[in-house]
Structure formats: C-alpha cells, structure tokens
Design an enzyme around this catalytic site. Structure first.
Site, mmCIF file in Angstrom:
data_model
loop_
_atom_site.group_PDB
_atom_site.id
_atom_site.type_symbol
_atom_site.label_atom_id
_atom_site.label_comp_id
_atom_site.label_asym_id
_atom_site.label_seq_id
_atom_site.Cartn_x
_atom_site.Cartn_y
_atom_site.Cartn_z
ATOM 1 N N TYR A 1 64.175 11.540 78.788
ATOM 2 C CA TYR A 1 65.260 12.811 79.798
ATOM 3 C C TYR A 1 66.441 11.953 80.742
ATOM 4 O O TYR A 1 66.146 11.482 81.565
ATOM 5 C CB TYR A 1 65.112 14.131 80.272
ATOM 6 C CG TYR A 1 64.603 14.853 78.671
ATOM 7 C CD1 TYR A 1 64.558 14.785 77.460
ATOM 8 C CD2 TYR A 1 63.595 15.999 79.410
ATOM 9 C CE1 TYR A 1 63.994 15.347 76.836
ATOM 10 C CE2 TYR A 1 62.920 16.431 78.865
ATOM 11 C CZ TYR A 1 63.708 16.192 77.412
ATOM 12 O OH TYR A 1 62.645 17.884 76.267
ATOM 13 N N PHE B 1 74.803 30.072 70.663
ATOM 14 C CA PHE B 1 75.510 31.026 69.787
ATOM 15 C C PHE B 1 75.575 32.447 71.201
ATOM 16 O O PHE B 1 76.006 33.363 70.129
ATOM 17 C CB PHE B 1 73.640 31.366 69.126
ATOM 18 C CG PHE B 1 73.197 31.902 69.569
ATOM 19 C CD1 PHE B 1 73.047 33.523 70.238
ATOM 20 C CD2 PHE B 1 72.062 31.586 69.786
ATOM 21 C CE1 PHE B 1 71.817 34.382 70.509
ATOM 22 C CE2 PHE B 1 71.027 32.127 70.785
ATOM 23 C CZ PHE B 1 70.621 33.496 70.281
ATOM 24 N N SER C 1 65.630 25.335 73.343
ATOM 25 C CA SER C 1 66.733 25.530 72.616
ATOM 26 C C SER C 1 66.548 26.815 72.595
ATOM 27 O O SER C 1 67.370 27.261 71.310
ATOM 28 C CB SER C 1 67.502 24.578 71.295
ATOM 29 O OG SER C 1 67.498 23.154 71.711
ATOM 30 N N PRO C 2 66.114 27.942 72.748
ATOM 31 C CA PRO C 2 66.005 28.921 73.086
ATOM 32 C C PRO C 2 67.271 29.933 72.827
ATOM 33 O O PRO C 2 67.674 31.061 72.930
ATOM 34 C CB PRO C 2 65.280 29.899 74.386
ATOM 35 C CG PRO C 2 65.855 29.367 75.071
ATOM 36 C CD PRO C 2 65.424 27.657 74.350
ATOM 37 N N GLY D 1 71.848 25.790 65.013
ATOM 38 C CA GLY D 1 71.658 24.544 64.355
ATOM 39 C C GLY D 1 70.407 23.389 65.158
ATOM 40 O O GLY D 1 69.163 24.046 66.105
#
Length: 305
Positions: free
Chosen positions: A52, A226, A215-216, A220
């Site tokens: 990271y 979203f 990535s909640p 994709g």
C-alpha cells in the site's frame, strides 16, 4: 460499536475495520484525524499491506499516531505480504523480510495479524509454516491468516501450520456476491450456480475463520463504487429507501447488509473521510430484517430460484 472475535483468537475488535491503502495520500495531520476519529467511532482494527503506497501507508500511519506503547495497546494492526512486482511470493525469505520492513515502517515490535495477500501457486507450505513459526516465536506476529484463498488452498497450508488461520480476506459487496449466489442455486444450470470459490463462505464458518470483506462499496474488482452510480438504479433506490427509514446513509445500509449475515463478516472500509466513516460506523447499530436483507439482494440484480 459491537465487537467480534477474529476467528478463534482472543482478538476482540470492532465489527468494522479501516483499510489503510489510501493513507499514503494523506498528510500526517490528516491521517492523525482519520485514525483518531475511527477509534472514537469504535473502529480499532487497522488493515495494512506492504504494497500500500509502496510502504508509505504504513509509514504515514505510524507517524500520524506518534507510535508509542500506550497507543499500540489501544489498537489492533494487521498487515499483508506476498505481492511483488509482477509475481507473488510466499517464500520464507520474503515473508520474513516483508514483516521486518513493515514493523520498521509501523514503528512497532509486532503486528496482531499477518495475512498472505494473494495465492501463490508456487507456495511450499512447509516453508510458509517455518516462516510463521519463526515470527510467532519471536513475538513479531500474534496470529495468521490469508486473503483471497479458497478452501483447498487453506487446507494445504493448514496441514503444516502449528497455528490456526483466523482470517480470510475476500471481496464482497452488495453487487459482488459469488460466495453467496451459488448457495442459492444448488444443482441448477444457470450462471449463479457456478461455484467459483469452493464454498469458501461455508468453509470459513465451519472452521471459525473470519471473512473480512474488502471493497464493500465497489463493483467489479476496482471499477468504482456502486453507491450513487446510475448504472445500479434498483439497488440504489432500495438503499436510499432503507436509509431514510432508519435515519442513516445509504453506505451504512450497504455495510449493515454485510453485517446482517450470521457468518460475522467484518467489512474493511477504506474511506479516509472522517465524516463518511462516522456515518458508515452507524451500521453497527442497524439490524436489517431478513426480508430487508433479501430485498437488497434482489435489488442488486440477483434472482432467487
């Protein structure tokens, strides 16, 4: 915030964790505000990885909190290793070197948990076991886990380990649910019936391995959020409806949907915005009904058989 245990360990943590991938982009002052705010909201597990910000995220984190013994005892720190430029590496040498480097950047003597970041098909499990044993005996790592692994990959590793795996970090959001979809479509001939992960959800529940949902809010792999995205009108309408009804944000409802699952899944939220994180943390106080959970699942484009 409600607490959960990671796997069968004695690590009691807030049921929402903070992913620090983007912390390398912050100033020391802003990072300190993010961390202090998170802890005030009950978020006390901080998820890192050696890659990271090419290590800078760990450095900024340590500098921001002025790492000291008192601060270290108030939080749980997790990091990951195994991804290198162009390949994956679970060799003993790399695992040990990676942990040493992370500890230097984090300015601490130990991490609470170490995860293997992406499956390495060239893994020699005996070598991984030796690395883990060395790290455990030296007190540099308390517990171990994996990320993005299926049950047989974990079984192969567990055969040689002296310690249990306590975490498997997997991608999961309202619009990315393959680990759930196949369980609804057993013995059917539609696309949702394809078992893509060897029933990892049930395996982790059976073996007391906590799934951490990365990535909640993404669709994709890394294509973007979203929530508020016009490409997902039905699920956003339902999120907004429930958010207004319960007096929270749509993001909190998306996290509450994950928390509602009895597997005690821990979302890893990557927001570096303190206000947004506070809003998200309210998900811990939201208990969706079974009907609401299914309404959201279907609004995300899933058909029940």
């Amino acid at each position: 915030m409600k607490k959960i245990a990671l796997g069968n360990s004695d690590l009691q943590v807030g049921e929402i964790s903070l992913g620090c991938m983007r912390m390398s982009e912050l100033s020391t002052k802003d990072a300190a505000h993010v961390i202090e705010n998170a802890m005030e909201a009950g978020v006390d597990l901080f998820d890192h990885a050696d890659i990271y910000g090419k290590g800078k995220s760990e450095e900024v984190f340590a500098d921001a909190i002025g790492m000291n013994d008192d601060m270290r005892e108030r939080m749980k720190i997790q990091t990951k290793c195994g991804i290198r430029k162009g390949f994956f590496d679970f060799s003993k040498e790399h695992i040990l070197e990676s942990v040493e480097a992370s500890l230097r950047r984090l300015k601490t003597d130990y991490v609470d948990s170490l995860l293997l970041h992406r499956p390495d098909t060239l893994m020699e499990p005996e070598e991984v076991a030796e690395a883990f044993a060395t790290l455990k005996e030296s007190g540099k790592v308390r517990y171990f886990g994996v990320s993005n692994q299926n049950p047989m990959q974990m079984e192969l590793l567990r055969k040689y380990l002296n310690d249990d795996l306590i975490v498997n970090q997997m991608q999961l959001s309202l619009v990315h649910t393959p680990m759930i979809d196949s369980g609804f479509n057993v013995n059917m001939q539609n696309d949702s019936a394809v078992v893509r992960d060897s029933s990892v959800l049930e395996y982790c529940r059976l073996n007391d391995i906590t799934i951490q949902a990365w990535s909640p809010f993404q669709h994709g792999m890394i294509e973007g959020p979203f929530i508020g995205n016009d490409a997902f009108p039905k699920v956003n309408a339902k999120l907004q409806e429930l958010a207004e009804e319960k007096g929270v944000t749509d993001s909190a409802i998306a996290i509450a949907w994950i928390l509602r699952h009895p597997a005690n899944i821990q979302p890893v939220v990557g927001s570096m915005n303190p206000k947004r994180l506070n809003d998200i943390a309210k998900a811990s106080d939201i208990e969706l009904t079974r009907q609401e959970w299914y309404e959201l699942y279907r609004a995300a484009g899933n058909d029940l058989p």
